[in-house]
Structures are given as C-alpha cells and as structure tokens.
Motif scaffolding. Structure first.
Motif, PDB file in Angstrom:
ATOM      1  N   ARG A  17       0.797  -1.323   0.032  1.00 55.12           N
ATOM      2  CA  ARG A  17       0.153   0.096  -0.085  1.00 55.12           C
ATOM      3  C   ARG A  17       0.833   1.329  -0.086  1.00 55.12           C
ATOM      4  O   ARG A  17       0.656   2.279  -0.703  1.00 55.12           O
ATOM      5  N   ILE A  18       1.916   1.137   0.585  1.00 56.04           N
ATOM      6  CA  ILE A  18       2.908   2.459   0.914  1.00 56.04           C
ATOM      7  C   ILE A  18       3.400   2.817  -0.570  1.00 56.04           C
ATOM      8  O   ILE A  18       3.553   3.644  -0.765  1.00 56.04           O
ATOM      9  N   GLU A  19       3.858   1.641  -1.251  1.00 55.61           N
ATOM     10  CA  GLU A  19       4.420   1.689  -2.398  1.00 55.61           C
ATOM     11  C   GLU A  19       3.850   2.333  -3.498  1.00 55.61           C
ATOM     12  O   GLU A  19       3.986   3.160  -4.373  1.00 55.61           O
ATOM     13  N   LYS A  20       2.326   1.848  -3.364  1.00 51.88           N
ATOM     14  CA  LYS A  20       1.489   2.332  -4.380  1.00 51.88           C
ATOM     15  C   LYS A  20       1.174   3.878  -4.082  1.00 51.88           C
ATOM     16  O   LYS A  20       1.079   4.348  -5.098  1.00 51.88           O
ATOM     17  N   VAL A  21       0.886   4.058  -2.979  1.00 48.09           N
ATOM     18  CA  VAL A  21       0.410   5.683  -2.961  1.00 48.09           C
ATOM     19  C   VAL A  21       1.594   6.415  -3.096  1.00 48.09           C
ATOM     20  O   VAL A  21       1.479   7.653  -3.772  1.00 48.09           O
ATOM     21  N   MET A  22       2.949   6.024  -2.729  1.00 49.51           N
ATOM     22  CA  MET A  22       4.175   6.958  -2.922  1.00 49.51           C
ATOM     23  C   MET A  22       4.489   7.128  -4.414  1.00 49.51           C
ATOM     24  O   MET A  22       5.024   8.023  -4.611  1.00 49.51           O
TER      25      MET A  22
END
Lengths: 162, 423
Positions: A17-22
């Motif tokens: 989720r972090i990678e997607k949003v960043m």
C-alpha cells in the motif's frame, strides 16, 4: 547519504500500500499524510519508531514528520484502545443530546472522556463535526459511522464489539 | 422555485454508485461532448454564462475563478475540495457516497477546461467510506478508459487521485488544503500569490468544492444560459441544503436558489418537532450569523437575500434550534470548535479564539461578569478582518450574532448563574 529502510517494520500488505501511494503523486512528499494513515492502520497508533520509519521513507528528519503528524487530530501519537470511540458533540449533535450519549458511554465503560478501559479495549474521545448532522447524534468507532444514537442503541453497538 | 433534482437525480437509485447505473442515466456523455465538441475556453465561457458560484461557502463565481489560470505551458492542477467540515454541513457526502461518478465527470470536464492533466480529490479523513467509494469509482472509470490516459479516446489525459485529510477543519481553506496536499501542516498561505497563479507545487491550481464541480456536467449538457434561467438574478442554479437540528425531517434537499426559507423549513423539512417553537436558525453553517425566528419571515434562500437579512448562504447548512436550546451553550460549543481548529499561525485568531472560550467558560460556570459581553465584542472587533484566512472571521459569526440577538439570555446567565431554558 545512504538510508537503510527496514521493510520488516510493516507487513507485506502494508508495504505494498505504501509503495502504491508513494508512486501516485508528482512529488513524493504529498504521500506523507497517506503513509501516516496506512502505518497507523496496521499499528493502531504512531509511536516514535513508526515516525522514524516514515521519516526514512521520505528522507525527512523525524521531527519534521512528527510536526506534520501532530497537526492532525486523526493520528494517534499515543496508544489507544482496540476500539476508538469518537462521539461528535458539535452543534447539531449537541442540540440532539450528544452529551447524554457521552455520559452514557462513560458510565457504561467506567472511564472518562480521554481515557482507555483497563483491558485496552475501548478509548473514548469527543470529536468535532463528523458530517452526520442530519442523523444526530453520531459517533465513529475506528473508521465506522454510527448515527441516530440512543443510549439503547449505543449499548447494542458496544456489546457487539469483541 | 422549490425542489429540483439535478445533483440528486441519481442518489436514490439502487446501486447508484456504480458505473453502469451512472452510464444508463446518460453519465459521461457530457464529458464526451466536452472533449470532442468543445474547446476548453468554450467550457469556461459556458460556466461564466451559467452564473455558477462556489458552493463550498464563499460563493465566488466559478467561471471567473477559472479565467485566472494563466495561458502558460507549465503544469496545472485541479483540486476538488471534499474536506466538508463546516459544522452542520453534510451535503457533499451524499454526492460522494451515492453518485461518485457524477463528481468524477465534473472533475474531468473542469480539468480539461482549465488545461489540467492531474486532479486531486482532497477528502476529509473521517469520510473513509466515501474515500473508498471514490477510489472504486476512479478504478472503474480508468478501467473503462473514461479517465486516465487518452480519456474516452480523445487524446487528453486526466489522472484523478483520491487524497485523505486527517482531521483539520482549516484544511477546507484552499491554501491550507494545498499545504496539506503537499504533505505539510495545514497552515493557510499568505495571498497573493493566489492559487490560480501559484498553487500546488507553485503551479497554477484551481480548487473547487464537490457540489460546484458536480454542477458542471449539467452546464455542459444544457448550456450556461439554461442554468442561468434557474434561480434569481444573481444566484443561479440549484443548491444543496443540509438541514439539521430540531426539524422533523432533517436531511439534504436540492432547491432552486431563491426558494423561500419557510418553504424549506416547514414544507420540505416538516417543521419544528411537536410541542416546541422555533427559536433561531443558523442558515449557512456554523460560521454564519444566526437569525432569530422572526427574522426568517419572507427571506429567500439565495446569496443576496441572506446577506440582506444579516447572514450568509454559506455552505447551505441550515441548523434549526427550537425553544429548548440554550443559545449561550450553543455559542460556547461553537467557540470551542474554532479554538480547537485554529491552526495557531496568526495571533488574532490563536489568541482571540482562546480568550473567547475562557470568557464563555466563565459565563457557563455562573461566574460571568456583565462587562464580559462587551469584552467579547471588543475581541471580535480586533479579530475581524485581521486574520490570514477566514477561520478567524468564521469564529465570530455565531458569537457576535448570539450576543447581539440574545443578549438577555447571556445577561440572565451572568446575573443568576443558571440557564433560563435549563440548558
């Protein structure tokens, strides 16, 4: 300077989720509020370890991340119970007897506003307008809304949470 | 005048939030028309003609705002303000949760009109369900080729990102919102420069409210002149009203601007609950001055009429208070809200909101002094017009109107140490 990020601080799902949003924003820092939410979703609150982890991701000083997080009321910088009860007491809820709902919960759980039950299950706070004014009084537990509250309805809701 | 459903036409349908429901009702055909049959400047022109004004509260003409975008090659951004936080307001939530594709269509058309390829929906963090509905709608529309790269095969790219706030009323102010969207504390910026020239990442940016953007497809469909034929001379179109408090049927209603206040209150919202009488209303969200019961007689719900009556249309959030309401307590509660939400950046607001709460607390405890009322009015004169953003002025709406219109109730609290209505 090389920054070492310990991915194991969060679960694989959270990391995804972090990678997607960043990757969604023209400038990485725009994702900061979202990443604070995502990490809090997993951890329940944001302690200093979490702040340091996020600071490394954004290559910011931890103090800067803490300064941002502390501006917004939805980030729990101190631990909270498994269920965070957030009762709206703003104008439309106030005139629809929100105070009675708060008093009822205080009595039922044996805690005051701002406190957590000894078993760590419930934390009770009051919050500003939730945008449920047409179905006042209202509260949020974690991320779910409960509206048109009565003391009886509150009992049912709290008793159903395990 | 009266009720008319444009924005709310779909919300009661089953599965109203799904793409196929929206398309079955002609959804995204207005976007197709915009992209294939209209130049961006033609859309801006139609929106100017329509007389559409910002529905978040300020009421600034939307087409004129769009016209401030410079004709340069630098990146431009559109931001949808879904940080609905003005106490009493719950209208945008209906569109977000029940007709998200209408909002996306409005955003896509508006982005094209101002030359933006990237748009953000800044939604308040508490609306987690709404954020999920929007994210799903974005995914659906992207997968169907409606938005994203080469929208509807037009060659125009429109990327829409849902961005969650985290509990700060001040982020509804557009420059605070931009700082928050950039990953910073939500402090309002000093203007000028205005966002239309230096906004997100210091590039030209337009920030519009959910309801404003959701109105755009109807203007593209039927023309600015048609939209301008609805309403009064200066207040055009339909507007969502969220009515709450002591009425029988609280909720969100869409009315043509210029509908009589009493029609909303008594016919549409069912009137005051049994056994009680109307005492006061706050017509446009907690920041707008309250009106006494007798002051709403003959008043129309539009920007000019409410201003003439001494208040504002604001966000269209009507808070109705009957004779069981303690005005002192209501004012105190709203004062606490503004104190809590003051970002602390500029002195008149930070200090003023705190002093207001301290003095009102004293009055609520039965320890007030008669001169406190004039001290409160003095503070309001120092704060008024002297803050960086509208929050400082917003805090004064309920306070000043409350003291001026219900001074006897404040004096009773001070004299007797108790409340005349038992609040």
């Amino acid at each position: 300077m090389r920054v070492v990020i310990d991915r194991s601080f969060v679960s694989d799902k959270t990391w995804e989720r972090i990678e997607k949003v960043m990757s969604r924003y023209p400038e990485k820092r725009s994702a900061l509020l979202q990443v604070l939410h995502i990490v809090q979703d997993e951890k329940g609150s944001l302690d200093f370890e979490a702040i340091k982890f996020i600071a490394k991701l954004f290559r910011l000083p931890p103090a800067e991340v803490y300064s941002v997080a502390s501006f917004y009321t939805m980030y729990n910088l101190k631990p909270v119970g498994k269920y965070l009860i957030q009762v709206c007491t703003n104008i439309s809820c106030l005139i629809n007897e929100a105070e009675k709902i708060v008093e009822h919960i205080e009595k039922k759980l044996g805690i005051k506003v701002g406190e957590t039950t000894p078993d760590g299950k419930f934390t009770l706070i009051t919050v500003e307008c939730l945008g449920s004014c047409g179905k006042a009084p209202a509260m949020m537990i974690n991320k779910d809304y409960y509206e048109n509250l009565t003391p009886e309805k509150v009992d049912q809701i709290l008793d159903s949470l395990s | 005048m009266g009720e008319m459903k444009l924005l709310l036409a779909n919300v009661d349908k089953p599965d109203s939030e799904k793409l196929e429901t929206f398309r079955a009702a002609g959804g995204y055909e207005r976007l197709r028309k915009a992209l294939f049959e209209m130049k961006p400047e033609e859309i801006v022109e139609e929106v100017k003609k329509s007389g559409l004004r910002g529905r978040g509260g300020a009421g600034f003409p939307t087409g004129i705002k769009w016209g401030f975008i410079p004709k340069t090659d630098e990146p431009k951004y559109l931001v949808c303000n879904a940080d609905e936080g003005e106490p009493g307001t719950f209208k945008d939530r209906v569109i977000i949760e029940k007709d998200p594709h209408l909002l996306l269509e409005g955003i896509a058309i508006s982005a094209y009109a101002i030359g933006a390829h990237e748009a953000f929906i800044y939604i308040r963090g508490e609306y987690e369900y709404g954020a999920q509905v929007l994210e799903k709608a974005v995914e659906e529309a992207e997968a169907a080729g409606i938005i994203g790269k080469n929208a509807l095969g037009s060659g125009y790219d429109i990327k829409i990102t849902v961005h969650r706030g985290a509990g700060a009323y001040v982020c509804g102010e557009e420059t605070a919102l931009l700082n928050s969207l950039e990953g910073r504390r939500g402090h309002p910026r000093i203007r000028p420069p205005f966002p239309a020239s230096k906004g997100l990442y210091q590039h030209p940016t337009i920030i519009n409210n959910v309801e404003t953007l959701a109105s755009v497809p109807f203007i593209v469909d039927k023309g600015g002149d048609w939209y301008a034929s609805l309403g009064t001379e200066k207040s055009k179109g339909t507007k969502l009203f969220s009515i709450s408090g002591h009425v029988k049927k609280p909720g969100v209603y869409e009315l043509v601007l210029g509908t009589p206040f009493e029609e909303l209150l008594y016919d549409i919202a069912g009137g005051i609950r049994e056994g009680h009488k109307l005492k006061a209303v706050i017509p446009g969200g907690s920041s707008t001055p309250m009106l006494r019961a007798e002051e709403i007689a003959g008043v129309l719900l539009d920007y000019e009429s409410l201003q003439a009556a001494g208040s504002m249309l604001g966000s269209g959030a009507v808070i109705v208070m009957d004779d069981s309401t303690c005005i002192v307590k209501a004012v105190y509660r709203m004062a606490k809200f503004y104190e809590h939400e003051s970002c602390g950046q500029c002195t008149p607001c930070r200090e003023g909101t705190r002093w207001i709460v301290q003095i009102l607390t004293r009055i609520m405890k039965g320890q007030g002094r008669m001169e406190d009322l004039d001290v409160l009015l003095d503070i309001s004169e120092i704060m008024g017009g002297n803050c960086l953003c509208p929050l400082g002025d917003a805090a004064l709406g309920p306070l000043v109107s409350g003291i001026k219109k219900f001074r006897d109730e404040f004096e009773y609290h001070i004299k007797h140490g108790t409340c005349p209505v038992g609040g």
